[in-house]
Structure formats: structure tokens, C-alpha cells
Design an enzyme around this catalytic site. Structure first.
Site, mmCIF file in Angstrom:
data_model
loop_
_atom_site.group_PDB
_atom_site.id
_atom_site.type_symbol
_atom_site.label_atom_id
_atom_site.label_comp_id
_atom_site.label_asym_id
_atom_site.label_seq_id
_atom_site.Cartn_x
_atom_site.Cartn_y
_atom_site.Cartn_z
ATOM 1 C CE LYS A 110 -4.682 -1.843 1.285
ATOM 2 N NZ LYS A 110 -5.314 -2.857 1.959
ATOM 3 C CE LYS A 124 1.957 1.927 4.860
ATOM 4 N NZ LYS A 124 1.252 1.212 3.873
ATOM 5 C CB THR A 168 -0.711 0.014 1.058
ATOM 6 O OG1 THR A 168 -1.623 -1.287 1.345
ATOM 7 C CG2 THR A 168 -1.872 1.349 1.041
HETATM 8 P P1 NAP Z 1 5.293 -5.894 7.857
HETATM 9 O O1 NAP Z 1 5.186 -7.138 8.406
HETATM 10 O O2 NAP Z 1 5.599 -4.659 8.664
HETATM 11 O O3 NAP Z 1 6.647 -6.059 6.829
HETATM 12 C C1 NAP Z 1 7.262 -5.138 6.118
HETATM 13 C C2 NAP Z 1 8.473 -5.644 5.295
HETATM 14 O O4 NAP Z 1 9.064 -4.430 4.694
HETATM 15 C C3 NAP Z 1 9.275 -6.576 5.830
HETATM 16 O O5 NAP Z 1 9.667 -7.291 4.694
HETATM 17 C C4 NAP Z 1 10.284 -5.421 6.073
HETATM 18 O O6 NAP Z 1 11.591 -6.132 6.131
HETATM 19 C C5 NAP Z 1 10.388 -4.666 4.947
HETATM 20 N N1 NAP Z 1 10.979 -3.240 5.163
HETATM 21 C C6 NAP Z 1 10.539 -2.360 5.916
HETATM 22 N N2 NAP Z 1 11.393 -1.138 5.872
HETATM 23 C C7 NAP Z 1 12.326 -1.620 4.836
HETATM 24 C C8 NAP Z 1 13.556 -1.131 4.449
HETATM 25 N N3 NAP Z 1 13.827 0.235 4.624
HETATM 26 N N4 NAP Z 1 14.280 -1.656 3.348
HETATM 27 C C9 NAP Z 1 13.996 -2.817 3.080
HETATM 28 N N5 NAP Z 1 12.989 -3.538 3.466
HETATM 29 C C10 NAP Z 1 11.951 -2.930 4.539
HETATM 30 O O7 NAP Z 1 4.169 -5.173 6.958
HETATM 31 P P2 NAP Z 1 2.979 -6.138 6.337
HETATM 32 O O8 NAP Z 1 1.733 -6.224 7.325
HETATM 33 O O9 NAP Z 1 3.610 -7.532 5.553
HETATM 34 O O10 NAP Z 1 2.522 -5.224 5.166
HETATM 35 C C11 NAP Z 1 3.100 -5.050 3.983
HETATM 36 C C12 NAP Z 1 2.305 -4.058 2.879
HETATM 37 O O11 NAP Z 1 1.055 -4.707 2.955
HETATM 38 C C13 NAP Z 1 2.510 -2.631 3.719
HETATM 39 O O12 NAP Z 1 2.409 -1.764 2.748
HETATM 40 C C14 NAP Z 1 0.936 -2.866 4.333
HETATM 41 O O13 NAP Z 1 0.183 -1.481 4.341
HETATM 42 C C15 NAP Z 1 0.205 -3.539 3.357
HETATM 43 N N6 NAP Z 1 -1.113 -4.219 3.622
HETATM 44 C C16 NAP Z 1 -0.740 -5.121 5.007
HETATM 45 C C17 NAP Z 1 -1.993 -5.796 5.386
HETATM 46 C C18 NAP Z 1 -1.942 -6.607 6.973
HETATM 47 O O14 NAP Z 1 -3.246 -6.944 7.282
HETATM 48 N N7 NAP Z 1 -0.819 -6.811 7.547
HETATM 49 C C19 NAP Z 1 -3.175 -6.099 4.660
HETATM 50 C C20 NAP Z 1 -3.091 -5.339 3.310
HETATM 51 C C21 NAP Z 1 -2.018 -4.547 2.977
HETATM 52 P P3 NAP Z 1 12.218 -6.687 7.827
HETATM 53 O O15 NAP Z 1 11.532 -7.879 7.889
HETATM 54 O O16 NAP Z 1 13.823 -6.545 7.657
HETATM 55 O O17 NAP Z 1 11.641 -5.768 8.764
#
Ligand code: NAP
Length: 293
Positions: A169, A239, A93
Site C-alpha cells: 500500500k 502521512k 494505511t
Molecule cells: P477521514 O475521512 O479523515 O476519516 C478518518 C477517521 O479516523 C474518522 O472516522 C475519524 O473520526 C477517525 N479518527 C481520526 N483520529 C482519531 C482518533 N485519535 N481517535 C479515534 N478516531 C479517530 O479519512 P479517510 O479518507 O476515511 O481514510 C481512512 C484511511 O484510509 C486512512 O488511513 C487513509 O490513508 C486510507 N485511505 C484513504 C483513501 C481516500 O481516498 N480517502 C483511499 C485509500 C485509503 P472522526 O470522524 O471523529 O474525525
């Protein structure tokens, strides 16, 4: 089909697992390299650098936010590293402007870019039941379709311009965060009159509000247990509202409910709840009503 997958957070690891299980040849990279091991155990290949994922038929990025995407793209010159026929599908997102600039930068380099953000929490990702909104060149979406259909229950085409999927989204998540906030407020109001949160949440989620937006967040709110590594981090919800408000202001579209929800998210993050699940809005509502004093 070869797939490169970058970003193994709560969402990405579940999605990548489904691709491996479906028999795709998947190469994974994650900033914290240890998160690759479960995927390698399942049959994926671990890349040393993001560029090692970029020569696949489809490169999927599922990173936290715009800054994370910029870090991976720019520090590793990822657009240049893409194969001539590789389709880059960004499923995170991100901002509407990012949809526009990424599409332009890829087009300038002769590479294909698709924005395909997802609707659904990590449990739905694990069950391959995501709704995926995809926008970009039709041929690129067709190339990515087998991978997208493996990760999702339904693919929603949203046009040729990538940013359109980002708009959809962000508009959706404004509704989602507002829904969780109003559920938190109503639960606190009921609790102030001695009605058990579980009783109230049971009624509303089995009657007028029986949608995934409420059902997904009610159990944690009832248990007041918000520390869920498979959840949706509250700070990511903030965010998304920031991005939605920025997009709405650019078109002079008032979004007072979204702005109000953003204030509550600020309060929750100031209290140290940013890493908790979005359902921790329930705690912010309780605090402001002094229910536990
Ligand atoms: P998350 O668990 O916080 O994972 C974030 C990912 O981004 C991890 O792989 C992290 O790496 C990586 N990352 C963060 N900062 C970085 C940087 N500076 N350089 C390289 N890698 C970096 O988030 P998530 O829940 O999977 O969400 C991922 C996306 O999907 C987001 O945009 C979120 O808004 C969207 N989303 C989430 C949900 C939900 O329910 N969780 C649902 C729909 C959409 P590390 O492992 O090294 O930290």
C-alpha cells in the site's frame, strides 16, 4: 455474519454502508458519534464503545492513521476485548512497523490480525470497487473474505505476514502522490503557455495517462475545486509518503521522487491546504509558478 466497524470517515462510511446493504449484521462506532446516524438509518447498530464492536466475527478498523489506531486500541483495550474467534481486519494505511507490532500483539493475546489496506477513493468505496490487498494468517483472511469481497472488486492476497500488505500500500501511494504531483506540474507548465488546464488534462487522461490515478484527480484540478469531503485529504497523502520514506530508509532504498513529492506536500500544508483533496497539489504548482500573480 456479525461485523464490527470502527471509523466512519470518507472511506469507512461508504464501506460500512455496503456491508449493511449486503445484509451483514453491522455494529458501528466512530469518535464523532453523529457520523453513526446514517448507518443506523440504513440498518446498523450503534455501539457505545469500540469494545462493543469487538465481539463480532470480524472487526474492521478504518481509522485515519497510526495515532488514531493506537488511540482506539490502547485507550479501549481493544485487543483484550476481541472475541476468541474474532478476526481484526485493519484496512487503514498505516506503517510497516504497525503491521508487524499489531500482528505480534494480537498473536500474543491469541487473536487473529489481518492487514487489508485498500486502493481506491471514496467513490470507488461507495461503488464497492476497491482493490483490497490482504495479508495475515490464511484462515483469518478466509473468515473475513465475504466481508472483503462485498466491499471490493478484487481481493489481492499478499502472504501470511500482515506487514507485507502495508508495504504494498505504501509503495502504491508513493506512486499515486508522485503521479498527482507530476500532473500538477505539467498542467502548470502548459497553463504558463496559455493552454487551458481542462484541455491539457482531457488529452493526457484520454491517452497515455488514462488510469484511475490520474482520472480520479484531474476533474478537481481542472475546476480548481479541492474542498471535497469524499476525497483523499492531502495531509493523509503526506502521512503515507512519510511512512513510505521511513520504510525505504530502513532498507537503504533511495526514493528521490517520493522525497520530492513530500516537499511539495509540505508547501501545500504550510499554505493551509492539508484538509483539501490531494488534487490541491495543482494549486501548489500554480503558486510556485506565480501563474495567478
Ligand atoms: P477521514 O475521512 O479523515 O476519516 C478518518 C477517521 O479516523 C474518522 O472516522 C475519524 O473520526 C477517525 N479518527 C481520526 N483520529 C482519531 C482518533 N485519535 N481517535 C479515534 N478516531 C479517530 O479519512 P479517510 O479518507 O476515511 O481514510 C481512512 C484511511 O484510509 C486512512 O488511513 C487513509 O490513508 C486510507 N485511505 C484513504 C483513501 C481516500 O481516498 N480517502 C483511499 C485509500 C485509503 P472522526 O470522524 O471523529 O474525525
Amino acid at each position: 455474519m456479525n461485523i464490527g466497524f470502527i471509523g466512519l470517515g470518507a472511506m469507512g462510511r461508504a464501506m460500512a454502508h455496503n456491508l449493511v446493504a449486503a445484509g451483514f449484521d453491522v455494529t458501528v462506532w466512530n469518535r464523532s458519534a453523529d457520523k453513526c446516524q446514517p448507518l443506523v438509518d440504513a440498518g446498523a447498530t450503534q455501539a457505545d464503545t469500540p469494545a462493543d464492536c469487538a465481539r463480532a466475527d470480524v472487526l474492521i478498523t478504518m481509522l485515519a492513521d497510526d495515532d488514531a489506531l493506537a488511540a482506539v486500541i490502547d485507550e479501549h483495550d481493544l485487543i483484550t476485548a476481541l472475541g476468541d474467534n474474532t478476526v481484526h481486519v485493519n484496512m487503514a494505511t498505516v506503517a510497516v512497523e504497525t503491521g508487524r507490532t499489531m500482528a505480534a500483539r494480537h498473536a500474543e493475546a491469541g487473536k487473529a490480525y489481518v492487514a487489508a489496506p485498500v486502493l481506491g477513493r471514496p467513490d470507488l468505496a461507495a461503488a464497492a470497487k476497491l482493490n483490497i490487498v490482504a495479508a495475515g494468517p490464511a484462515a483469518a483472511i478466509e473468515t473475513a473474505r465475504p466481508a472483503l469481497e462485498t466491499m471490493g472488486a478484487k481481493l489481492w492476497p499478499a502472504g501470511d505476514d500482515a506487514f507485507r500488505a502495508n508495504v504494498i500500500k505504501l509503495a502504491t501511494n508513493t506512486m499515486l502522490v508522485s503521479a498527482v504531483e507530476t500532473m500538477a506540474e505539467a498542467t502548470s507548465m502548459s497553463a504558463a503557455y496559455g493552454i487551458e488546464p481542462g484541455d491539457f488534462l482531457e488529452i493526457i487522461t484520454h491517452s497515455v495517462f488514462g488510469s484511475p490515478a490520474y482520472l480520479g484527480y484531474a476533474p478537481a484540478m481542472e475546476k480548481r475545486d479541492y474542498d471535497n469531503p469524499e476525497g483523499f485529504k492531502l495531509k493523509l497523502g503526506a502521512k503515507d509518503i512519510d511512512l513510505a520514506l521511513r520504510a525505504s530508509r530502513a532498507q537503504n532504498v533511495p526514493m528521490p521522487m517520493g522525497a520530492a513529492a513530500r516537499e511539495r506536500l509540505a508547501e501545500a500544508m504550510a499554505a493551509g491546504d492539508g484538509e483539501l483533496d490531494l488534487s490541491a497539489l495543482g494549486e501548489a504548482a500554480r503558486r510556485s509558478a506565480h501563474l495567478d500573480d
